[in-house]
Design a protein around this motif. Sequence first.
Motif, PDB file in Angstrom:
ATOM      1  N   VAL A   1      41.755  48.617  32.798  1.00 35.10           N
ATOM      2  CA  VAL A   1      43.237  49.236  32.941  1.00 35.10           C
ATOM      3  C   VAL A   1      43.516  49.049  33.817  1.00 35.10           C
ATOM      4  O   VAL A   1      43.944  49.029  34.323  1.00 35.10           O
ATOM      5  CB  VAL A   1      42.818  50.726  31.816  1.00 35.10           C
ATOM      6  N   GLY A   2      45.182  47.861  33.394  1.00 35.32           N
ATOM      7  CA  GLY A   2      45.868  48.180  34.709  1.00 35.32           C
ATOM      8  C   GLY A   2      47.343  48.862  34.544  1.00 35.32           C
ATOM      9  O   GLY A   2      47.184  49.817  33.358  1.00 35.32           O
ATOM     10  N   GLY A   3      48.280  48.856  35.049  1.00 38.70           N
ATOM     11  CA  GLY A   3      49.584  49.086  35.026  1.00 38.70           C
ATOM     12  C   GLY A   3      49.461  51.196  35.101  1.00 38.70           C
ATOM     13  O   GLY A   3      48.486  51.088  36.063  1.00 38.70           O
ATOM     14  N   THR A   4      50.483  51.753  34.936  1.00 31.72           N
ATOM     15  CA  THR A   4      50.406  52.975  34.949  1.00 31.72           C
ATOM     16  C   THR A   4      49.844  54.033  34.426  1.00 31.72           C
ATOM     17  O   THR A   4      49.913  54.944  34.531  1.00 31.72           O
ATOM     18  CB  THR A   4      51.737  53.524  34.271  1.00 31.72           C
ATOM     19  N   GLY A   5      48.549  53.452  33.370  1.00 32.45           N
ATOM     20  CA  GLY A   5      48.107  53.927  32.609  1.00 32.45           C
ATOM     21  C   GLY A   5      46.275  54.294  33.172  1.00 32.45           C
ATOM     22  O   GLY A   5      45.820  55.112  32.237  1.00 32.45           O
ATOM     23  N   ASN A   6      46.615  53.310  34.882  1.00 30.28           N
ATOM     24  CA  ASN A   6      45.362  53.840  35.211  1.00 30.28           C
ATOM     25  C   ASN A   6      46.102  53.705  36.841  1.00 30.28           C
ATOM     26  O   ASN A   6      46.747  53.154  37.704  1.00 30.28           O
ATOM     27  CB  ASN A   6      44.474  52.238  35.598  1.00 30.28           C
ATOM     28  N   ALA A   7      46.052  55.904  37.351  1.00 31.75           N
ATOM     29  CA  ALA A   7      46.136  55.705  38.552  1.00 31.75           C
ATOM     30  C   ALA A   7      45.569  55.438  40.340  1.00 31.75           C
ATOM     31  O   ALA A   7      45.872  55.237  40.786  1.00 31.75           O
ATOM     32  CB  ALA A   7      46.834  57.025  38.614  1.00 31.75           C
ATOM     33  N   ASN A   8      44.157  55.168  39.111  1.00 29.62           N
ATOM     34  CA  ASN A   8      43.401  54.814  40.289  1.00 29.62           C
ATOM     35  C   ASN A   8      43.375  53.197  40.765  1.00 29.62           C
ATOM     36  O   ASN A   8      43.200  53.244  42.013  1.00 29.62           O
ATOM     37  CB  ASN A   8      41.938  55.325  39.875  1.00 29.62           C
ATOM     38  N   LEU A   9      43.201  52.562  39.410  1.00 31.67           N
ATOM     39  CA  LEU A   9      42.881  51.038  40.543  1.00 31.67           C
ATOM     40  C   LEU A   9      44.385  50.563  39.368  1.00 31.67           C
ATOM     41  O   LEU A   9      43.899  48.881  39.091  1.00 31.67           O
ATOM     42  CB  LEU A   9      41.929  50.322  40.291  1.00 31.67           C
ATOM     43  N   GLY A  10      45.223  51.037  38.921  1.00 31.08           N
ATOM     44  CA  GLY A  10      45.679  49.891  37.400  1.00 31.08           C
ATOM     45  C   GLY A  10      47.098  48.512  38.130  1.00 31.08           C
ATOM     46  O   GLY A  10      47.032  47.856  37.655  1.00 31.08           O
ATOM     47  N   LEU A  11      47.412  49.199  39.452  1.00 30.58           N
ATOM     48  CA  LEU A  11      47.792  47.988  40.366  1.00 30.58           C
ATOM     49  C   LEU A  11      46.918  46.805  40.745  1.00 30.58           C
ATOM     50  O   LEU A  11      47.132  45.428  40.702  1.00 30.58           O
ATOM     51  CB  LEU A  11      48.330  48.368  41.283  1.00 30.58           C
ATOM     52  N   ALA A  12      45.616  47.804  41.360  1.00 28.55           N
ATOM     53  CA  ALA A  12      44.616  46.417  41.237  1.00 28.55           C
ATOM     54  C   ALA A  12      44.124  45.737  40.348  1.00 28.55           C
ATOM     55  O   ALA A  12      44.309  44.476  40.808  1.00 28.55           O
ATOM     56  CB  ALA A  12      43.342  47.066  42.234  1.00 28.55           C
ATOM     57  N   VAL A  13      44.003  45.863  38.790  1.00 29.61           N
ATOM     58  CA  VAL A  13      43.786  45.404  37.473  1.00 29.61           C
ATOM     59  C   VAL A  13      45.612  44.481  37.770  1.00 29.61           C
ATOM     60  O   VAL A  13      45.173  43.345  36.573  1.00 29.61           O
ATOM     61  CB  VAL A  13      43.074  46.061  36.587  1.00 29.61           C
ATOM     62  N   ASP A  14      46.416  44.875  38.015  1.00 35.03           N
ATOM     63  CA  ASP A  14      47.898  43.862  37.438  1.00 35.03           C
ATOM     64  C   ASP A  14      46.901  42.559  38.303  1.00 35.03           C
ATOM     65  O   ASP A  14      47.579  41.610  38.006  1.00 35.03           O
ATOM     66  CB  ASP A  14      48.956  44.907  37.690  1.00 35.03           C
ATOM     67  N   PHE A  15      47.250  42.857  39.975  1.00 29.01           N
ATOM     68  CA  PHE A  15      46.785  42.127  41.146  1.00 29.01           C
ATOM     69  C   PHE A  15      46.501  41.008  40.319  1.00 29.01           C
ATOM     70  O   PHE A  15      46.250  39.513  39.901  1.00 29.01           O
ATOM     71  CB  PHE A  15      47.095  42.294  42.128  1.00 29.01           C
ATOM     72  N   ILE A  16      44.870  41.255  40.084  1.00 27.34           N
ATOM     73  CA  ILE A  16      43.733  40.232  39.452  1.00 27.34           C
ATOM     74  C   ILE A  16      44.354  39.410  38.129  1.00 27.34           C
ATOM     75  O   ILE A  16      43.988  38.398  38.600  1.00 27.34           O
ATOM     76  CB  ILE A  16      42.113  41.069  39.595  1.00 27.34           C
ATOM     77  N   SER A  17      44.841  39.683  37.635  1.00 31.86           N
ATOM     78  CA  SER A  17      44.852  38.988  36.258  1.00 31.86           C
ATOM     79  C   SER A  17      46.344  38.189  36.874  1.00 31.86           C
ATOM     80  O   SER A  17      46.467  37.011  36.518  1.00 31.86           O
ATOM     81  CB  SER A  17      45.660  40.926  34.924  1.00 31.86           C
ATOM     82  N   ALA A  18      46.939  38.761  37.450  1.00 31.55           N
ATOM     83  CA  ALA A  18      48.213  37.664  37.932  1.00 31.55           C
ATOM     84  C   ALA A  18      48.005  36.685  39.198  1.00 31.55           C
ATOM     85  O   ALA A  18      48.467  35.480  38.484  1.00 31.55           O
ATOM     86  CB  ALA A  18      49.331  39.115  38.720  1.00 31.55           C
ATOM     87  N   MET A  19      46.692  36.844  39.754  1.00 28.86           N
ATOM     88  CA  MET A  19      46.165  35.893  40.543  1.00 28.86           C
ATOM     89  C   MET A  19      45.935  34.226  39.970  1.00 28.86           C
ATOM     90  O   MET A  19      45.440  33.435  40.121  1.00 28.86           O
ATOM     91  CB  MET A  19      44.841  36.466  41.565  1.00 28.86           C
ATOM     92  N   SER A  20      45.590  34.801  38.063  1.00 30.73           N
ATOM     93  CA  SER A  20      45.673  33.810  37.241  1.00 30.73           C
ATOM     94  C   SER A  20      46.175  32.975  36.425  1.00 30.73           C
ATOM     95  O   SER A  20      46.333  32.301  35.796  1.00 30.73           O
ATOM     96  CB  SER A  20      44.222  34.486  35.749  1.00 30.73           C
ATOM     97  N   GLY A  21      47.720  33.556  37.274  1.00 30.83           N
ATOM     98  CA  GLY A  21      48.641  33.138  36.357  1.00 30.83           C
ATOM     99  C   GLY A  21      48.770  31.094  36.730  1.00 30.83           C
ATOM    100  O   GLY A  21      48.335  31.080  37.492  1.00 30.83           O
ATOM    101  N   SER A  22      48.876  30.556  34.849  1.00 33.24           N
ATOM    102  CA  SER A  22      48.881  29.527  34.988  1.00 33.24           C
ATOM    103  C   SER A  22      47.856  28.788  35.874  1.00 33.24           C
ATOM    104  O   SER A  22      48.153  27.589  35.887  1.00 33.24           O
ATOM    105  CB  SER A  22      50.215  29.091  36.402  1.00 33.24           C
ATOM    106  N   GLY A  23      46.696  29.220  35.679  1.00 29.20           N
ATOM    107  CA  GLY A  23      45.876  29.340  35.588  1.00 29.20           C
ATOM    108  C   GLY A  23      44.350  28.735  35.090  1.00 29.20           C
ATOM    109  O   GLY A  23      43.458  27.673  34.838  1.00 29.20           O
ATOM    110  N   SER A  24      45.095  27.896  33.739  1.00 33.96           N
ATOM    111  CA  SER A  24      44.396  26.956  32.052  1.00 33.96           C
ATOM    112  C   SER A  24      43.921  25.937  33.203  1.00 33.96           C
ATOM    113  O   SER A  24      44.513  24.852  33.555  1.00 33.96           O
ATOM    114  CB  SER A  24      45.390  26.802  31.129  1.00 33.96           C
ATOM    115  N   THR A  25      41.913  26.275  32.787  1.00 36.08           N
ATOM    116  CA  THR A  25      41.463  24.597  32.974  1.00 36.08           C
ATOM    117  C   THR A  25      42.056  23.353  31.647  1.00 36.08           C
ATOM    118  O   THR A  25      40.999  22.462  31.666  1.00 36.08           O
ATOM    119  CB  THR A  25      40.106  25.561  33.216  1.00 36.08           C
TER     120      THR A  25
END
Length: 657
Positions: free
Chosen positions: A220-244
């Motif tokens: 769970v990313g975003g502000t709804g997860n105060a523990n690791l929400g930003l970390a989840v967002d970051f991991i998701s962002a690292m796949s940007g434009s990553g289609s195979t």
Amino acid sequence: MRTFEYQHFRISTLFAATIAAATLSACGGNGNNADTTPSTAVVVPSAPVGLGAEESVPVPAGVTAYVDDGASNVRGDACHATVDTNAGVRVVAGFLDIWTPRSPLVDAGQAAPASGSCAAVVASDWNGIPGSATDGVVKNASIHAANIAYVERATAGRTTEQEVAAYLDDRRGKGYSITDGMGPLTAAWRSGAQQTTTITAIPADAGTVVYNDGGNNLGVGGTGNANLGLAVDFISAMSGSGSTEPAKRFFKYARPWRWSSKVVVAPSLLAARSSTPTTDGGFISGHAAEGWRDALAMAYLVPERYQEMLTRAMELGENRILAGMHSPLDVIGGRVQATAVVAYNLNHSANAALKTSAFTQAQTWLQSQTGTASAAELNAYAHAAPAGSDRFADRAANRANFANRMTYGFSQIASATAPAVVPKGAELLLETRQPYLSAAQRRVVLKTTAIASGYPVLDDAEGWGRLNLFAAADGYGAFNGDVTVTMDAAQGGFSAADSWKNDIGGAGLLTKKGSGVLTLTGANTWTGGSLVAEGVLAGASTTAFGKGDVYVSGGTARIAAPATLVVAGRYTQTAGGNLELALGNGSRGRLAVGGALTLVGGGLHVTLADGYKPAVGDTLNLITAGSVSGKFATVSVDGYKVTPIYTSNAIQLRIDG
């Protein structure tokens, strides 16, 4: 005038050092005098000078950088349908040495309307069946045959345990799968990310159920997860434009089970086989690429498990082969493209603030959940799992598996001696693992640890394919220029203490500055010498300091090798320096100097390993040398009173009490 002043300074300095040494020769360290060395003036050798310049690794010239062009990795766009205009295709264009696709366009099951000056793309007539009239052409028969034969052997010999692992990595969310590479930190991570899966075993209805993971993959990313929400967002962002998909639809290379009936697809995954071969290309592997992207992102946030996470990503790729779904070249291609994709996203300005805040959040959360108070404590916790509970606890096995899966044993098909190049922006892949190095230095690390050239798919013009990030995490592979390492212990983490485990060659000079501790553990052969100016430079192998001189002008040289550490050249210690010997049974922690040992004061501190307890009256052999001149200003051994004994070519300690 400046030359005269410098020469005057050097003469004055040497004169002062000589006088100081002569004074020291009149008294033993710690107030003792038990040596037989004549009390003569000490001539201090010059400090090693190395090559006189650092190595630099420029960005490859005349090559479009992936980090500048990653957004072109799209399909259905006529302006990004060729190998030259699509970054995701171009980065794995080495596959064209093995295979010529039906058409050199992103067009499998895919048309694209004309756009500006870009002509429309018509969907290919490739039917996806190997050997058919519409198929491509094998360009390198031996590599292609080896590629499919590997899958035949792997699937024929697959164990039940391997099938379960292949099934889980196929149907489970890749982000969830990859997190078990965190070992002792996995439970805390999954809890903080609120990461779930519904795939825990091969179900009874595996023959009819295809992709049915009801979990949330990354969490769970975003502000709804105060523990690791930003970390989840970051991991998701690292796949940007990553289609195979663009690469799959460009190369139009069939799955291994379509190439050979000897490829035995895992029974639990038969229902997952696609029935539409025209849009089901095997090169590159989407699963392997996704796993690699997630692993690199998590390794960035949790560098304490950097190598273990990358090893886990390699395992996921191997599981795609064991499943019968992909070939080694498919998996290699997925890894190469994914590495470039993550670097592209790390370099993207939109992620600049996120990567910093996500890293801080990840470190804070994991420390809070593990009861650790610092990055150093977290690092220790991350590698302190009980025997058998961490699948990636065996570093030697990790390194071997990683190296094997870099090339999968393929023969080199081009020059094996081409110089390594480093892609623009690749240095950010090591940003949190080696925070004490500059961006320019991390580029040198990547160059000096890159694999040899010539392997299929891996010789892309930018250098993504040859990057060995496992080896790079272990520091330099060679000092081809001088290297100054400045570590600030106050910053904590790897800036406070790190270990370089590679076998370091070259002719440069290593200079250690700053308050941190750098430990060398390799079979090192560099010849430019070591200069310890600040902090600690520790030698934990018998050849840790290479084949040059060691000059300690400040800080500490620590000898912590399992047997006698050999300094091939000279050892010199001035008044501001210190030597620390970590003695144990046998020859552990001893020092052998091939050349002259010159002491102009400074300290000698001896620590004793657990279980090593010399008796009163014992004489301990500490150092041998070609010659010994001068003395330590102070000598101490934890828990003992001692008398140093100096001879013409050795230093010993007598235990007095």
